[in-house]
Design a protein around this motif. Structure first.
Motif, short mmCIF file in Angstrom:
data_model
loop_
_atom_site.label_atom_id
_atom_site.label_comp_id
_atom_site.label_asym_id
_atom_site.label_seq_id
_atom_site.Cartn_x
_atom_site.Cartn_y
_atom_site.Cartn_z
N GLU A 164 0.81 -1.21 0.00
CA GLU A 164 0.00 0.00 0.00
C GLU A 164 0.85 1.27 0.00
OE1 GLU A 164 -0.28 -1.55 4.36
OE2 GLU A 164 0.04 -2.35 2.34
N VAL A 165 2.13 1.14 0.38
CA VAL A 165 3.03 2.30 0.36
C VAL A 165 3.74 2.42 -0.97
CG1 VAL A 165 4.99 3.41 1.48
CG2 VAL A 165 3.37 2.10 2.85
N THR A 166 4.14 1.30 -1.54
CA THR A 166 4.95 1.32 -2.76
C THR A 166 4.13 1.36 -4.03
OG1 THR A 166 5.06 -1.10 -2.75
CG2 THR A 166 6.82 0.08 -1.63
N ALA A 167 2.83 1.10 -3.94
CA ALA A 167 1.99 1.11 -5.14
C ALA A 167 1.96 2.49 -5.76
CB ALA A 167 0.57 0.66 -4.78
N PRO A 168 1.90 2.59 -7.10
CA PRO A 168 1.92 3.90 -7.78
C PRO A 168 0.80 4.82 -7.31
CG PRO A 168 2.27 2.13 -9.36
CD PRO A 168 1.89 1.47 -8.06
N GLU A 169 -0.35 4.23 -6.94
CA GLU A 169 -1.47 5.08 -6.53
C GLU A 169 -1.33 5.60 -5.12
OE1 GLU A 169 -2.74 0.73 -6.05
OE2 GLU A 169 -1.61 1.97 -7.47
N ALA A 170 -0.33 5.12 -4.37
CA ALA A 170 -0.14 5.57 -2.99
C ALA A 170 0.63 6.89 -2.99
CB ALA A 170 0.64 4.52 -2.19
N THR A 171 -0.09 7.98 -2.97
CA THR A 171 0.54 9.30 -2.99
C THR A 171 0.10 10.10 -1.79
OG1 THR A 171 -1.21 10.44 -4.18
CG2 THR A 171 0.42 9.25 -5.50
N GLY A 172 0.78 11.16 -1.59
CA GLY A 172 0.45 12.03 -0.46
C GLY A 172 -0.62 13.04 -0.79
N GLY A 173 -1.32 12.89 -1.90
CA GLY A 173 -2.37 13.83 -2.24
C GLY A 173 -1.85 15.04 -3.00
N ASP A 174 -0.53 15.21 -3.06
CA ASP A 174 0.05 16.32 -3.80
C ASP A 174 1.08 15.80 -4.79
OD1 ASP A 174 1.94 15.43 -2.07
OD2 ASP A 174 2.29 17.36 -1.07
N GLY A 175 0.95 14.53 -5.17
CA GLY A 175 1.87 13.95 -6.14
C GLY A 175 3.00 13.18 -5.53
N ARG A 176 3.21 13.31 -4.19
CA ARG A 176 4.27 12.55 -3.56
C ARG A 176 3.88 11.09 -3.46
NH1 ARG A 176 3.79 16.39 0.55
NH2 ARG A 176 3.05 14.72 1.90
N THR A 177 4.85 10.21 -3.52
CA THR A 177 4.60 8.80 -3.29
C THR A 177 4.99 8.46 -1.87
OG1 THR A 177 5.00 8.26 -5.60
CG2 THR A 177 5.10 6.45 -4.04
N GLY A 178 3.99 8.21 -1.02
CA GLY A 178 4.27 7.82 0.37
C GLY A 178 5.03 8.88 1.14
N SER A 179 5.70 8.44 2.22
CA SER A 179 6.46 9.32 3.10
C SER A 179 7.85 8.75 3.27
CB SER A 179 5.79 9.41 4.48
OG SER A 179 4.43 9.72 4.39
N SER A 180 8.84 9.63 3.46
CA SER A 180 10.15 9.15 3.88
C SER A 180 10.10 8.95 5.38
CB SER A 180 11.24 10.15 3.52
OG SER A 180 11.08 11.36 4.24
N ALA A 181 10.79 7.91 5.87
CA ALA A 181 10.76 7.60 7.30
C ALA A 181 12.17 7.40 7.80
CB ALA A 181 9.91 6.35 7.58
N ALA A 182 12.43 7.87 9.03
CA ALA A 182 13.75 7.72 9.62
C ALA A 182 13.62 7.72 11.13
CB ALA A 182 14.69 8.85 9.17
N GLN A 183 14.63 7.18 11.80
CA GLN A 183 14.67 7.19 13.26
C GLN A 183 16.02 7.70 13.72
OE1 GLN A 183 13.47 3.98 16.37
NE2 GLN A 183 15.66 3.77 16.03
N PRO A 184 16.10 8.95 14.17
CA PRO A 184 17.29 9.38 14.91
C PRO A 184 17.18 8.89 16.34
CG PRO A 184 16.08 11.26 13.93
CD PRO A 184 15.18 10.06 13.95
N GLY A 185 18.21 8.27 16.85
CA GLY A 185 18.23 7.84 18.24
C GLY A 185 19.34 8.56 18.97
N SER A 186 19.04 9.06 20.17
CA SER A 186 20.07 9.80 20.89
C SER A 186 19.76 9.83 22.37
CB SER A 186 20.17 11.24 20.37
OG SER A 186 21.12 11.97 21.12
N SER A 187 20.80 9.76 23.19
CA SER A 187 20.68 10.02 24.62
C SER A 187 21.56 11.20 24.98
CB SER A 187 21.09 8.78 25.42
OG SER A 187 20.16 7.75 25.24
N ALA A 188 21.60 12.18 24.09
CA ALA A 188 22.55 13.27 24.25
C ALA A 188 22.08 14.40 25.13
CB ALA A 188 22.93 13.84 22.87
N ALA A 189 21.02 14.18 25.93
CA ALA A 189 20.66 15.21 26.90
C ALA A 189 21.72 15.32 27.98
CB ALA A 189 19.31 14.91 27.53
N GLN A 190 22.55 14.33 28.11
CA GLN A 190 23.69 14.40 29.02
C GLN A 190 24.86 13.74 28.32
OE1 GLN A 190 23.79 15.65 32.31
NE2 GLN A 190 25.96 15.51 32.03
#
Length: 518
Positions: free
Chosen positions: A465-491
């Motif tokens: 459902e994400v990779t299909a050509p019809e899966a767009t963001g409503g403005d021509g985008r295909t799906g969303s980019s996703a990432a996970q920054p992980g950090s414990s840098a508050a200290q």
């Protein structure tokens, strides 16, 4: 003649939107707290509980897209800012919808002595405060996301450990806590923080540094709890909880942890209309005495620990076209060995709604625990969940698995496979534009703390459902980019530029590429 009241902790600027803000403060004695922001002036009486006095003030009709200096007075006497050359400000969102977020977790609040610096590293909040002092205001973060372990109840600093020992010798603290001395292992909590008074010491130590005070008074903050807010390994497993809740001091610890978390952290997470609708907060405000407020908070804390659905610590914030969803993946766990989940059904349904009803450009999901680990760790945690399953007449392999889980903290999303699969499915729905308005956000960011290192994972959602050509963001985008920054840098010091390591791992509906800095 009595001493004038003073600000003990704060002011903390907690919630800000286009025209409203909330400011939290702890004061030394009952008084009237007044905030002057631009042409506005707002006053509230403080309210007391467990010998401490607080106020949460709700400012309205702030100028949009503007920066407004504010001052705090107690009983008509100026109390903040301490340094007129460094005023605190409220910045309502920019007109161009640009949003800058700072995040981190696992902050130890010890004094910045040379010994503490060698032991735990530099304080990243102090460093951020110094950076902001020489940075254009437009480049300041619009909010800080503090992803758990704002305080360490089970590992107090040397100064607080000495204070605890003195209090125990004088007969202070819950009787069951004092009686635990010498019990051995996790059963001895005599040297740990237990009641509201002792928890207040942690917040005073952590938030009274002059640079941190100014930072928290100027940058709105979102906070969520993790295990050290109560104690290490909290709710790691069914067997851990069975053993700990049987201890005579457990209820005292729960009351101290949840009552203080509600007052010091959770109230500021709520939007003004949520504060107005929060039954516990409104009961505290309406109570006729400090003793009644103590009873209200204590009863609530016990229910929050023992009754499913009695509390919800998860919350959401919108910053223009960015939605931040902060998840409680610690207190709301469902630990049934046959159906382990990192949050119970009610909390998960709320999470789905918060992510899917957001017609935004960017979705940020904050969790005290990272969802996407390095592949080897991911599979190790999944294997351990199966091996360590709690059951009658547990075999040696299960007992060893439980020891391993607690020893090396195998309790992230990957250790709750049902919840992990649900999360991947939710991310796929969001990226396929199945939420509000049928439009996918341009990006999904999963923020995680806990692991005491920094890394970035790029997440490729491979569900049809994400990779299909019809899966767009409503403005021509295909799906969303996703990432996970992980950090414990508050200290701790920011890591040096890392020697990057890349790896790919295939799981149902996702593919991850990771880069790590240790």
């Amino acid at each position: 003649m009595t001493d004038r009241p003073e600000i003990l902790v704060g002011p903390l600027l907690r919630y800000v939107d286009s025209t409203e803000a909330t400011v939290w403060v702890e004061v030394s004695a009952p008084c009237r707290v007044t905030i002057r922001a631009g042409e506005q002036e707002l006053s509230e009486p403080s309210w007391g509980v467990f010998g401490h006095h607080f106020a949460v003030l709700h400012l309205r009709d702030l100028p949009e897209g503007a920066e407004t200096e504010y001052e705090v007075a107690l009983d008509g006497e100026a109390a903040w800012p301490l340094d007129p050359e460094r005023p605190s400000v409220i910045r309502t969102p920019r007109a161009d919808d640009t949003v800058r977020l700072a995040f981190g977790s696992c902050r130890r609040g010890e004094n910045q002595t040379p010994r503490a610096l060698r032991k735990i590293g530099a304080d990243a909040l102090v460093a951020l405060s110094h950076q902001m002092a020489r940075t254009a205001h437009d480049d300041w973060p619009d909010a800080m996301l503090l992803l758990g372990d704002q305080v360490y109840a089970d590992i107090p600093s040397e100064e607080i450990a000495d204070k605890l020992a003195e209090r125990r010798r004088a007969g202070g603290g819950p009787q069951a806590v004092r009686d635990s001395a010498g019990a051995g292992g996790d059963r001895d909590v005599s040297n740990e923080i237990c009641d509201f008074e002792e928890y207040s010491w942690l917040y005073h130590e952590s938030w009274r540094d002059p640079d941190v005070r100014w930072l928290l008074s100027t940058v709105p903050s979102c906070m969520i709890l993790d295990d050290h807010d109560l104690r290490d390994d909290w709710n790691s497993s069914h067997s851990w909880r069975r053993e700990m809740t049987a201890q005579p001091w457990w209820q005292d610890r729960v009351i101290g942890a949840f009552a203080s978390y509600f007052v010091y952290q959770h109230l500021g997470n709520l939007a003004p209309d949520e504060l107005d609708g929060n039954e516990v907060y409104q009961a505290l405000r309406a109570a006729g005495s400090d003793a009644e407020r103590e009873r209200i908070l204590s009863d609530f804390a016990v229910r929050a620990d023992s009754e499913r659905g009695a509390s919800q610590w998860s919350f959401k914030r919108d910053f223009g076209r960015v939605r931040v969803v902060m998840l409680d993946v610690r207190a709301s766990r469902h630990l049934d060995p046959e159906d382990r989940r990192v949050m119970d059904d009610n909390e998960w349904e709320w999470t789905r709604r918060a992510c899917l009803d957001a017609d935004v450009d960017h979705l940020v999901i904050g969790s005290s625990l990272p969802a996407f680990m390095l592949p080897a760790l991911h599979h190790l945690e999944g294997w351990n969940e199966v091996v360590a399953r709690d059951r009658p007449n547990k075999p040696v392999s299960a007992r060893l698995g439980e020891w391993m889980r607690l020893t090396v903290d195998l309790e992230h999303w990957a250790a709750f496979r049902n919840s992990f699969d649900d999360l991947v499915g939710l991310l796929a729905e969001v990226a396929a534009g199945k939420g509000e308005g049928g439009r996918a956000p341009a990006s999904i960011l999963m923020l995680g703390g806990d692991v005491h290192c920094s890394y970035l994972e790029e997440i490729e959602l491979t569900a049809p459902e994400v990779t299909a050509p019809e899966a767009t963001g409503g403005d021509g985008r295909t799906g969303s980019s996703a990432a996970q920054p992980g950090s414990s840098a508050a200290q701790g010091s920011a890591p040096s530029p890392p020697a990057s390591t890349s790896s790919s791992c295939r799981r149902s509906a996702i593919r991850c590429t990771s880069r790590s800095a240790w």
